[in-house]
Design a protein around this motif. Sequence first.
Motif, PDB file in Angstrom:
ATOM      1  N   MET A 197     157.025 -24.097 -15.226  1.00 58.19           N
ATOM      2  CA  MET A 197     157.259 -24.715 -16.526  1.00 58.19           C
ATOM      3  C   MET A 197     157.509 -23.581 -17.526  1.00 58.19           C
ATOM      4  SD  MET A 197     156.761 -28.030 -16.156  1.00 58.19           S
ATOM      5  CE  MET A 197     156.263 -28.694 -17.762  1.00 58.19           C
ATOM      6  N   ARG A 198     158.104 -23.886 -18.637  1.00 58.33           N
ATOM      7  CA  ARG A 198     158.416 -22.805 -19.582  1.00 58.33           C
ATOM      8  C   ARG A 198     157.150 -22.088 -20.048  1.00 58.33           C
ATOM      9  NH1 ARG A 198     162.276 -19.148 -20.375  1.00 58.33           N
ATOM     10  NH2 ARG A 198     163.756 -20.741 -19.726  1.00 58.33           N
ATOM     11  N   TYR A 199     156.045 -22.813 -20.253  1.00 55.59           N
ATOM     12  CA  TYR A 199     154.834 -22.112 -20.712  1.00 55.59           C
ATOM     13  C   TYR A 199     154.334 -21.161 -19.634  1.00 55.59           C
ATOM     14  CZ  TYR A 199     151.515 -24.874 -17.923  1.00 55.59           C
ATOM     15  OH  TYR A 199     150.812 -25.431 -16.874  1.00 55.59           O
ATOM     16  N   GLU A 200     154.596 -21.487 -18.366  1.00 57.89           N
ATOM     17  CA  GLU A 200     154.189 -20.567 -17.297  1.00 57.89           C
ATOM     18  C   GLU A 200     155.062 -19.309 -17.329  1.00 57.89           C
ATOM     19  OE1 GLU A 200     154.512 -23.731 -14.172  1.00 57.89           O
ATOM     20  OE2 GLU A 200     152.567 -22.923 -13.566  1.00 57.89           O
ATOM     21  N   ASP A 201     156.336 -19.489 -17.642  1.00 49.89           N
ATOM     22  CA  ASP A 201     157.201 -18.318 -17.783  1.00 49.89           C
ATOM     23  C   ASP A 201     156.718 -17.418 -18.923  1.00 49.89           C
ATOM     24  OD1 ASP A 201     159.712 -20.295 -16.597  1.00 49.89           O
ATOM     25  OD2 ASP A 201     159.475 -18.267 -15.846  1.00 49.89           O
ATOM     26  N   PHE A 202     156.325 -18.053 -20.019  1.00 49.22           N
ATOM     27  CA  PHE A 202     155.912 -17.238 -21.177  1.00 49.22           C
ATOM     28  C   PHE A 202     154.679 -16.385 -20.863  1.00 49.22           C
ATOM     29  CE2 PHE A 202     158.474 -19.938 -24.182  1.00 49.22           C
ATOM     30  CZ  PHE A 202     159.182 -18.887 -24.752  1.00 49.22           C
ATOM     31  N   ILE A 203     153.845 -16.804 -19.920  1.00 52.89           N
ATOM     32  CA  ILE A 203     152.680 -15.970 -19.589  1.00 52.89           C
ATOM     33  C   ILE A 203     152.870 -15.216 -18.271  1.00 52.89           C
ATOM     34  CG2 ILE A 203     151.021 -17.271 -20.968  1.00 52.89           C
ATOM     35  CD1 ILE A 203     150.109 -18.628 -18.314  1.00 52.89           C
ATOM     36  N   SER A 204     154.125 -15.148 -17.787  1.00 56.48           N
ATOM     37  CA  SER A 204     154.382 -14.443 -16.524  1.00 56.48           C
ATOM     38  C   SER A 204     154.887 -13.026 -16.730  1.00 56.48           C
ATOM     39  CB  SER A 204     155.440 -15.193 -15.707  1.00 56.48           C
ATOM     40  OG  SER A 204     154.934 -16.413 -15.263  1.00 56.48           O
ATOM     41  N   THR A 205     155.546 -12.768 -17.829  1.00 55.79           N
ATOM     42  CA  THR A 205     156.144 -11.457 -18.028  1.00 55.79           C
ATOM     43  C   THR A 205     156.377 -11.241 -19.509  1.00 55.79           C
ATOM     44  OG1 THR A 205     158.033 -10.017 -17.469  1.00 55.79           O
ATOM     45  CG2 THR A 205     158.500 -12.356 -17.690  1.00 55.79           C
ATOM     46  N   ALA A 206     156.258  -9.997 -19.968  1.00 55.24           N
ATOM     47  CA  ALA A 206     156.476  -9.704 -21.389  1.00 55.24           C
ATOM     48  C   ALA A 206     156.730  -8.222 -21.563  1.00 55.24           C
ATOM     49  CB  ALA A 206     155.259 -10.099 -22.226  1.00 55.24           C
ATOM     50  N   ARG A 207     157.406  -7.888 -22.654  1.00 54.58           N
ATOM     51  CA  ARG A 207     157.465  -6.469 -23.034  1.00 54.58           C
ATOM     52  C   ARG A 207     156.104  -6.090 -23.599  1.00 54.58           C
ATOM     53  NH1 ARG A 207     161.933  -5.537 -26.944  1.00 54.58           N
ATOM     54  NH2 ARG A 207     163.213  -5.313 -25.101  1.00 54.58           N
ATOM     55  N   HIS A 208     155.592  -4.946 -23.152  1.00 56.50           N
ATOM     56  CA  HIS A 208     154.243  -4.546 -23.551  1.00 56.50           C
ATOM     57  C   HIS A 208     154.180  -4.150 -25.027  1.00 56.50           C
ATOM     58  CE1 HIS A 208     154.685  -3.500 -19.247  1.00 56.50           C
ATOM     59  NE2 HIS A 208     153.433  -3.867 -19.144  1.00 56.50           N
ATOM     60  N   PRO A 209     153.108  -4.544 -25.704  1.00 53.71           N
ATOM     61  CA  PRO A 209     152.856  -3.962 -27.025  1.00 53.71           C
ATOM     62  C   PRO A 209     152.417  -2.509 -26.834  1.00 53.71           C
ATOM     63  CG  PRO A 209     151.441  -5.877 -26.582  1.00 53.71           C
ATOM     64  CD  PRO A 209     152.072  -5.484 -25.296  1.00 53.71           C
ATOM     65  N   ILE A 210     152.952  -1.608 -27.623  1.00 55.68           N
ATOM     66  CA  ILE A 210     152.537  -0.205 -27.548  1.00 55.68           C
ATOM     67  C   ILE A 210     152.269   0.288 -28.962  1.00 55.68           C
ATOM     68  CG2 ILE A 210     153.099   2.135 -26.753  1.00 55.68           C
ATOM     69  CD1 ILE A 210     155.009   1.000 -24.723  1.00 55.68           C
ATOM     70  N   LYS A 211     151.152   0.938 -29.126  1.00 54.89           N
ATOM     71  CA  LYS A 211     150.838   1.572 -30.408  1.00 54.89           C
ATOM     72  C   LYS A 211     151.143   3.057 -30.266  1.00 54.89           C
ATOM     73  CE  LYS A 211     147.106   1.515 -33.821  1.00 54.89           C
ATOM     74  NZ  LYS A 211     145.720   1.043 -34.024  1.00 54.89           N
ATOM     75  N   VAL A 212     151.987   3.561 -31.136  1.00 62.19           N
ATOM     76  CA  VAL A 212     152.433   4.953 -31.029  1.00 62.19           C
ATOM     77  C   VAL A 212     151.912   5.756 -32.216  1.00 62.19           C
ATOM     78  CG1 VAL A 212     154.431   6.487 -30.872  1.00 62.19           C
ATOM     79  CG2 VAL A 212     154.538   4.217 -29.829  1.00 62.19           C
ATOM     80  N   TYR A 213     151.166   6.804 -31.903  1.00 61.02           N
ATOM     81  CA  TYR A 213     150.758   7.776 -32.930  1.00 61.02           C
ATOM     82  C   TYR A 213     151.731   8.934 -32.828  1.00 61.02           C
ATOM     83  CZ  TYR A 213     146.306   5.252 -32.996  1.00 61.02           C
ATOM     84  OH  TYR A 213     145.341   4.285 -33.112  1.00 61.02           O
ATOM     85  N   LEU A 214     152.446   9.194 -33.910  1.00 63.60           N
ATOM     86  CA  LEU A 214     153.541  10.152 -33.834  1.00 63.60           C
ATOM     87  C   LEU A 214     153.407  11.205 -34.931  1.00 63.60           C
ATOM     88  CD1 LEU A 214     156.256  10.865 -32.493  1.00 63.60           C
ATOM     89  CD2 LEU A 214     157.337   9.151 -33.934  1.00 63.60           C
ATOM     90  N   LYS A 215     153.353  12.460 -34.496  1.00 63.55           N
ATOM     91  CA  LYS A 215     153.202  13.579 -35.432  1.00 63.55           C
ATOM     92  C   LYS A 215     154.360  14.540 -35.190  1.00 63.55           C
ATOM     93  CE  LYS A 215     149.971  17.317 -36.533  1.00 63.55           C
ATOM     94  NZ  LYS A 215     148.726  17.982 -36.125  1.00 63.55           N
ATOM     95  N   THR A 216     155.067  14.874 -36.254  1.00 62.10           N
ATOM     96  CA  THR A 216     156.287  15.649 -36.102  1.00 62.10           C
ATOM     97  C   THR A 216     156.338  16.783 -37.114  1.00 62.10           C
ATOM     98  OG1 THR A 216     157.445  13.660 -35.385  1.00 62.10           O
ATOM     99  CG2 THR A 216     158.811  15.493 -36.110  1.00 62.10           C
ATOM    100  N   GLY A 217     156.686  17.973 -36.622  1.00 59.55           N
ATOM    101  CA  GLY A 217     156.876  19.112 -37.514  1.00 59.55           C
ATOM    102  C   GLY A 217     158.355  19.449 -37.618  1.00 59.55           C
ATOM    103  N   VAL A 218     158.832  19.685 -38.863  1.00 57.56           N
ATOM    104  CA  VAL A 218     160.251  20.037 -39.051  1.00 57.56           C
ATOM    105  C   VAL A 218     160.389  21.212 -40.018  1.00 57.56           C
ATOM    106  CG1 VAL A 218     161.243  17.753 -38.610  1.00 57.56           C
ATOM    107  CG2 VAL A 218     160.500  18.329 -40.914  1.00 57.56           C
ATOM    108  N   LYS A 219     161.482  21.927 -39.835  1.00 57.78           N
ATOM    109  CA  LYS A 219     161.886  22.932 -40.819  1.00 57.78           C
ATOM    110  C   LYS A 219     162.487  22.218 -42.036  1.00 57.78           C
ATOM    111  CE  LYS A 219     161.443  27.058 -38.778  1.00 57.78           C
ATOM    112  NZ  LYS A 219     160.462  28.015 -39.350  1.00 57.78           N
ATOM    113  N   LYS A 220     162.679  22.981 -43.105  1.00 55.13           N
ATOM    114  CA  LYS A 220     163.275  22.407 -44.329  1.00 55.13           C
ATOM    115  C   LYS A 220     164.630  21.767 -44.053  1.00 55.13           C
ATOM    116  CE  LYS A 220     161.556  25.684 -47.761  1.00 55.13           C
ATOM    117  NZ  LYS A 220     161.574  27.047 -47.207  1.00 55.13           N
ATOM    118  N   ASP A 221     165.379  22.392 -43.127  1.00 55.82           N
ATOM    119  CA  ASP A 221     166.729  21.891 -42.871  1.00 55.82           C
ATOM    120  C   ASP A 221     166.735  20.712 -41.901  1.00 55.82           C
ATOM    121  OD1 ASP A 221     166.116  22.996 -40.440  1.00 55.82           O
ATOM    122  OD2 ASP A 221     167.752  24.448 -40.415  1.00 55.82           O
ATOM    123  N   GLY A 222     165.551  20.299 -41.424  1.00 55.91           N
ATOM    124  CA  GLY A 222     165.486  19.140 -40.543  1.00 55.91           C
ATOM    125  C   GLY A 222     165.407  19.475 -39.073  1.00 55.91           C
ATOM    126  N   THR A 223     165.308  20.741 -38.719  1.00 52.73           N
ATOM    127  CA  THR A 223     165.180  21.091 -37.302  1.00 52.73           C
ATOM    128  C   THR A 223     163.761  20.793 -36.826  1.00 52.73           C
ATOM    129  OG1 THR A 223     166.715  22.881 -37.740  1.00 52.73           O
ATOM    130  CG2 THR A 223     165.557  22.936 -35.629  1.00 52.73           C
TER     131      THR A 223
END
Lengths: 155, 775
Positions: free
Chosen positions: B275-301
Amino acid sequence: MQKLITLQVNGERHELAVEPDESLLQVLRNRLELVGPKKGCDSGGCGCCSVHVDGRVAYSCMMYAVGAEGREITTIEGIGSPATGLHRLQQAFIDAGAVQCGYCTCGIIMAAKQLLDTVKQPSEDQIRLAIAGNLCRCTGYAKIVDAIKLAAAQT
Amino acid sequence: MSLIGKSPARPDALDKVTGGKGYPVNVRLPGMLHGKLLRSPYPHARIRRIDTSAAAKLPGVKAVLTPADVPRRKFTPVYFVPADAGSMVQDMVIMSDTVRFAGQPVAAVAATSLRIAEEALALIEVEYEELPAIFDPEAAMQPGAPVLHAHAPNNVAVNPSMGFGDLERGFAEADHIFEGVYQSHRVHTCYMEPRVCVVDCDSQGRYTVHSSMQHLFGLRQKLAYALEIPESDVRVVKPPYIGGGFGGKLDLGYIEPVAALLSRRAGRPVRIEQMRYEDFISTARHPIKVYLKTGVKKDGTFTARYSRSILDTGAHATHGAEVINVHGAFGLLMTYRCPNAKWEGYTVYTNNMIGGGYRGYGSPQACFAAESQIDEICEKLGLDPIEFRRRNAWRQGEAHPVIPGLKLDSYGFEECLARGAERIGWKSRRKANSGSGTRRRGIGFACQPLWVSGCVGFPDIYEHSGAIVKLNPDGTADLATAAMDLGSGQITTLCQIAAEELGLPMEAVRMVQNADTTTVPFDAPSHASRVTYSAGGAVRAAATVARERLLKVAGIMLEASPEDLTVADGRVSVRGAPASRSLSVAEVAQRAESPFVQHGAQGPVPTTLEEKGTIIGLSSQAPKGNPSPAAVAFVEVEVDTETGQVDVLRAVYAHDLGRLIHPQGAEGQVEGGFQQGMGYALMENLQFDPDSGTCLTGDFLDYKIPTAMEMPRDIQSVFVETNEPTGPFGAKSLSEPCITVPAPAIANAIYNAIGVRIHELPITPEKILAALGKI
């Protein structure tokens, strides 16, 4: 307790014994072996099961077969086939590349047919509204809209 | 080239517009029973007792199954790896007596009708011992949290990390450091055809399987492994086509092994359709929480990038063990040049539904984080976002950043940026939040600089394809391959490639219907943007073998050397000779299968032994590379500051796909990818009751995907053709970058329109209004 009904489908009469809670979709697919109307959700949410009832598009999953007695049912099989010749919408869906997985296609063509049956030269707004009750997950609808425009231009 | 780059009609389209007989959902076998699963209402529980006696006695019930009746071997259901792959976690059984998510099957029946099967389920008594449940992955990692699996006391299924350079030095060298947290959510692939299977166990205990799935050989292998039987005792039939997949049919479901066991007990074929509700609980794209820390030069490198990703895999690891790596490598760590980088991933068990495969496979979540943050950096430092990305981009000819031993032989990322920007009118873009009135427009874009054309270089993942090309005496050719057509046109593209190589018209090449695992060579799944490149390469190779044999026979017939022959439009001719010195492919194919005298227009002609033997080509090979496509999506949005509503007005895709095989099909795939990406960005969300874990969005009335009304009227595709040297006719891949880029592009466009930045998907009107301080 089954009920004897007479269904008029694609111009043919069928005498059937059906359960009172059997949907029109179940009867079309399982008893009449018409594979055009598809079960996508069985809850009136996707439009894969769309057929015409007395010339108006309807979700066949949301209608009891007993309620369809005495009414004229048309499925995709009734509007055109390789043997009888394609309806211009069917040909336009092929030409415009509007078919991908195709599971929604028959329902969308039935929705579009009601539009073209009533409006000769529909606007894009009218086209999009006419198929808003039908979900497609492959195409983003762009080529489906193109196909309906192409078919409309052929009248 | 006569066919490549043209858009012949899809061979499967005629059938699909007149009814569509070929879907697995239509398979009916004599004596077939209907199976149905009983599902747990609790998210975490131990089953104390199951009483199926009343159900078994119900007239029409032919078999009943409980956890006590199934093999205990643990497996991973993921199709594209060996069953015992070291990179995966073998933590599932067909039916467990411990429930780990609401909706997990605990019993099953097969009956002569679906109605009886449903009645029987209601007669099964299950006594549960409820256990404390945990739904938040970060809470699940804390000491004292409920534990789902004994092998993972902290609920971490896998914890990969990768990196290079010196992170500390990189951050020390940075002029600016940016930190952000980006949260994605759970969405469904929404294939339109439900997962369905018919399994028939014969008198010798061998199984024939029909199923709506993306991988014949994966299904064969995983089903055999789970049932503890030899692989050759399972025969999987290839349906002519299926009603969509998008990664959601890339693993053994509960339904296939359960149907198999029910069939063995009942001695009759068993069909299970979800049934469609069974499909909805059969597969999904995972939720992911991303902690992202980035260092750049003034020019964006970039000088340093550090990221940490928490993936909620739900009750079992399955795809979560691999998604996390793809997410880290192709989404965060290697997308741009950066000398110092580190990434850590956590795939965490919770009592949520099990995540699955979904187009992009971890990359959409990463792309949202990385491409949002780049725009935040550019805004803060006053840099041009296009120049920023170009500055940090990989260049054609460099070593492949992820896969050792390969190079970026064809790489058109910078051209994608330039041509996409021109098409959308990037230069006319206003400064952020500079509009007036309540309806504000903004332009934004995002990139998927690096992706795959298959899985060459991934240690545990299958990556090869095979094909058989056979010429018929009427001048047509049959093409047999295990590559599934999910809807995105694999039949068309593969037939086109074979026709081009054989010099036949498109309509003369037909895909074999209902091939099965006993008749075609192994193929990896239709996944990882691989079919045109990998399976297309194998089809071309098989067609080349057939072509060589065709020219050899024709050479004997025409008294010419095969090297002097050409074949085009179904005729073999001698180069430089008059047109009369030519033969139709049909005549040559007939000669190859003729008796010792061939009767033709010239009367009986004796044939030779050398000519005899069906003209056939076989290939089974891994591709030579894994060339990276690149994609950029530009969008224009309009945001209503009174309601929070976001409308996407225009989208422009620029995509390096190597070479266009079928332009109409390629556009269609991009347009559909945009729909899925836009739904991900703005509206789609699988939601669950916070206490019971029950799915609240079990149908399309509650789980909203974009309709024709919400979609932009104007979606344009710009295809950059870089001519990949290892690809069939220069092609590489297309599918997945289409879907990773819309969400960050829309987020960036919303910022441009109204000056607010949303870090959590989906970007609903409520979040917009809250960010504007209106609620």
